[in-house]
Motif scaffolding. Structure first.
Motif, PDB file in Angstrom:
ATOM      1  N   THR A  44     -53.510  14.132  21.241  1.00 15.48           N
ATOM      2  CA  THR A  44     -53.493  14.702  22.500  1.00 15.48           C
ATOM      3  C   THR A  44     -54.750  15.226  22.872  1.00 15.48           C
ATOM      4  O   THR A  44     -55.663  15.294  22.098  1.00 15.48           O
ATOM      5  CB  THR A  44     -52.610  16.047  22.025  1.00 15.48           C
ATOM      6  OG1 THR A  44     -52.631  16.985  23.387  1.00 15.48           O
ATOM      7  CG2 THR A  44     -53.494  17.028  20.938  1.00 15.48           C
ATOM      8  N   PRO A  45     -54.922  15.353  24.159  1.00 18.56           N
ATOM      9  CA  PRO A  45     -56.253  15.417  24.945  1.00 18.56           C
ATOM     10  C   PRO A  45     -56.350  17.110  24.698  1.00 18.56           C
ATOM     11  O   PRO A  45     -57.666  17.563  25.106  1.00 18.56           O
ATOM     12  CB  PRO A  45     -56.069  15.101  26.583  1.00 18.56           C
ATOM     13  CG  PRO A  45     -54.525  15.311  26.682  1.00 18.56           C
ATOM     14  CD  PRO A  45     -53.823  15.043  25.277  1.00 18.56           C
ATOM     15  N   LEU A  46     -55.313  17.885  24.496  1.00 16.82           N
ATOM     16  CA  LEU A  46     -55.495  19.363  24.298  1.00 16.82           C
ATOM     17  C   LEU A  46     -55.850  19.896  22.919  1.00 16.82           C
ATOM     18  O   LEU A  46     -55.466  19.299  22.098  1.00 16.82           O
ATOM     19  CB  LEU A  46     -54.137  19.794  24.775  1.00 16.82           C
ATOM     20  CG  LEU A  46     -53.505  19.557  26.007  1.00 16.82           C
ATOM     21  CD1 LEU A  46     -52.134  20.086  26.204  1.00 16.82           C
ATOM     22  CD2 LEU A  46     -54.468  19.958  27.136  1.00 16.82           C
ATOM     23  N   PRO A  47     -56.575  20.832  22.871  1.00 18.89           N
ATOM     24  CA  PRO A  47     -57.078  21.565  21.411  1.00 18.89           C
ATOM     25  C   PRO A  47     -55.712  21.913  21.020  1.00 18.89           C
ATOM     26  O   PRO A  47     -54.651  22.485  21.457  1.00 18.89           O
ATOM     27  CB  PRO A  47     -57.914  22.469  21.971  1.00 18.89           C
ATOM     28  CG  PRO A  47     -57.784  22.836  23.178  1.00 18.89           C
ATOM     29  CD  PRO A  47     -57.176  21.765  23.776  1.00 18.89           C
ATOM     30  N   VAL A  48     -55.543  21.735  19.496  1.00 18.55           N
ATOM     31  CA  VAL A  48     -54.418  22.421  18.747  1.00 18.55           C
ATOM     32  C   VAL A  48     -54.936  23.170  17.790  1.00 18.55           C
ATOM     33  O   VAL A  48     -55.583  22.944  16.791  1.00 18.55           O
ATOM     34  CB  VAL A  48     -53.716  21.115  18.293  1.00 18.55           C
ATOM     35  CG1 VAL A  48     -52.375  21.485  17.156  1.00 18.55           C
ATOM     36  CG2 VAL A  48     -53.258  20.111  19.300  1.00 18.55           C
ATOM     37  N   ILE A  49     -54.187  24.585  17.508  1.00 17.55           N
ATOM     38  CA  ILE A  49     -54.175  25.329  16.583  1.00 17.55           C
ATOM     39  C   ILE A  49     -53.205  25.294  15.484  1.00 17.55           C
ATOM     40  O   ILE A  49     -52.067  25.504  16.251  1.00 17.55           O
ATOM     41  CB  ILE A  49     -54.533  26.775  16.980  1.00 17.55           C
ATOM     42  CG1 ILE A  49     -55.803  26.555  17.915  1.00 17.55           C
ATOM     43  CG2 ILE A  49     -54.811  27.667  16.011  1.00 17.55           C
ATOM     44  CD1 ILE A  49     -56.111  28.124  18.267  1.00 17.55           C
ATOM     45  N   CYS A  50     -53.108  24.713  14.385  1.00 19.60           N
ATOM     46  CA  CYS A  50     -51.940  24.777  13.450  1.00 19.60           C
ATOM     47  C   CYS A  50     -52.020  26.135  12.521  1.00 19.60           C
ATOM     48  O   CYS A  50     -53.199  26.266  12.062  1.00 19.60           O
ATOM     49  CB  CYS A  50     -52.043  23.566  12.789  1.00 19.60           C
ATOM     50  SG  CYS A  50     -50.567  23.542  11.449  1.00 19.60           S
ATOM     51  N   VAL A  51     -51.010  26.881  12.616  1.00 19.75           N
ATOM     52  CA  VAL A  51     -50.816  27.991  11.650  1.00 19.75           C
ATOM     53  C   VAL A  51     -49.480  27.727  10.890  1.00 19.75           C
ATOM     54  O   VAL A  51     -48.442  27.715  11.173  1.00 19.75           O
ATOM     55  CB  VAL A  51     -50.645  29.289  12.520  1.00 19.75           C
ATOM     56  CG1 VAL A  51     -50.442  30.688  11.416  1.00 19.75           C
ATOM     57  CG2 VAL A  51     -51.978  29.667  13.346  1.00 19.75           C
ATOM     58  N   GLY A  52     -49.973  27.603   9.386  1.00 19.58           N
ATOM     59  CA  GLY A  52     -48.775  27.273   8.511  1.00 19.58           C
ATOM     60  C   GLY A  52     -49.240  27.037   7.284  1.00 19.58           C
ATOM     61  O   GLY A  52     -50.409  27.109   6.965  1.00 19.58           O
ATOM     62  N   ASN A  53     -48.403  27.098   6.351  1.00 16.32           N
ATOM     63  CA  ASN A  53     -48.432  26.816   4.920  1.00 16.32           C
ATOM     64  C   ASN A  53     -47.212  26.204   4.293  1.00 16.32           C
ATOM     65  O   ASN A  53     -46.110  25.832   4.952  1.00 16.32           O
ATOM     66  CB  ASN A  53     -49.067  28.038   4.052  1.00 16.32           C
ATOM     67  CG  ASN A  53     -48.059  29.059   4.126  1.00 16.32           C
ATOM     68  OD1 ASN A  53     -46.808  29.086   4.359  1.00 16.32           O
ATOM     69  ND2 ASN A  53     -48.655  30.558   4.497  1.00 16.32           N
ATOM     70  N   PHE A  54     -46.918  26.266   2.978  1.00 13.39           N
ATOM     71  CA  PHE A  54     -46.119  25.502   2.344  1.00 13.39           C
ATOM     72  C   PHE A  54     -44.882  26.526   1.866  1.00 13.39           C
ATOM     73  O   PHE A  54     -44.259  26.272   1.411  1.00 13.39           O
ATOM     74  CB  PHE A  54     -46.410  24.873   1.243  1.00 13.39           C
ATOM     75  CG  PHE A  54     -47.045  23.783   1.523  1.00 13.39           C
ATOM     76  CD1 PHE A  54     -46.290  22.425   1.955  1.00 13.39           C
ATOM     77  CD2 PHE A  54     -48.439  23.350   1.160  1.00 13.39           C
ATOM     78  CE1 PHE A  54     -47.153  21.259   2.419  1.00 13.39           C
ATOM     79  CE2 PHE A  54     -49.033  22.217   1.415  1.00 13.39           C
ATOM     80  CZ  PHE A  54     -48.575  21.147   2.127  1.00 13.39           C
ATOM     81  N   THR A  55     -45.129  28.124   2.370  1.00 19.12           N
ATOM     82  CA  THR A  55     -44.370  29.062   1.765  1.00 19.12           C
ATOM     83  C   THR A  55     -43.417  29.083   3.106  1.00 19.12           C
ATOM     84  O   THR A  55     -43.933  29.534   4.296  1.00 19.12           O
ATOM     85  CB  THR A  55     -45.183  30.261   1.586  1.00 19.12           C
ATOM     86  OG1 THR A  55     -45.983  29.875   0.490  1.00 19.12           O
ATOM     87  CG2 THR A  55     -44.253  31.417   1.284  1.00 19.12           C
TER      88      THR A  55
END
Length: 74
Positions: A44-55
């Motif tokens: 993607t040309p857009l910046p991505v912020i991923c918030v997550g974990n395995f819980t």
């Protein structure tokens, strides 16, 4: 309300239901492998912020995501 797995799920001998589901599981597994091996990457040309974990649940992912959105909005 907790839901338990079927009694035949971990049986030592294969139950007729497990034998019935086996061809479906093999077919599904083959389709998943094919999908992943033939997938084209997308950048993607857009910046991505991923918030997550395995819980799952109760670790504060949603409040953190809302905090990040508020901070980015200014």
């Amino acid at each position: 309300m907790p839901v338990d797995e079927p009694s035949w799920w971990y049986a030592q001998q294969s139950d007729w239901r497990a034998c019935l589901l086996h061809p479906i599981a093999v077919t599904y597994g083959a389709l998943v492998v094919r999908r992943f091996t033939h997938a084209r990457p997308y950048r993607t040309p857009l910046p991505v912020i991923c918030v997550g974990n395995f819980t799952v649940g109760g670790t504060g992912k949603t409040p953190l995501a809302l905090l990040i959105v508020r901070a980015l909005k200014g």
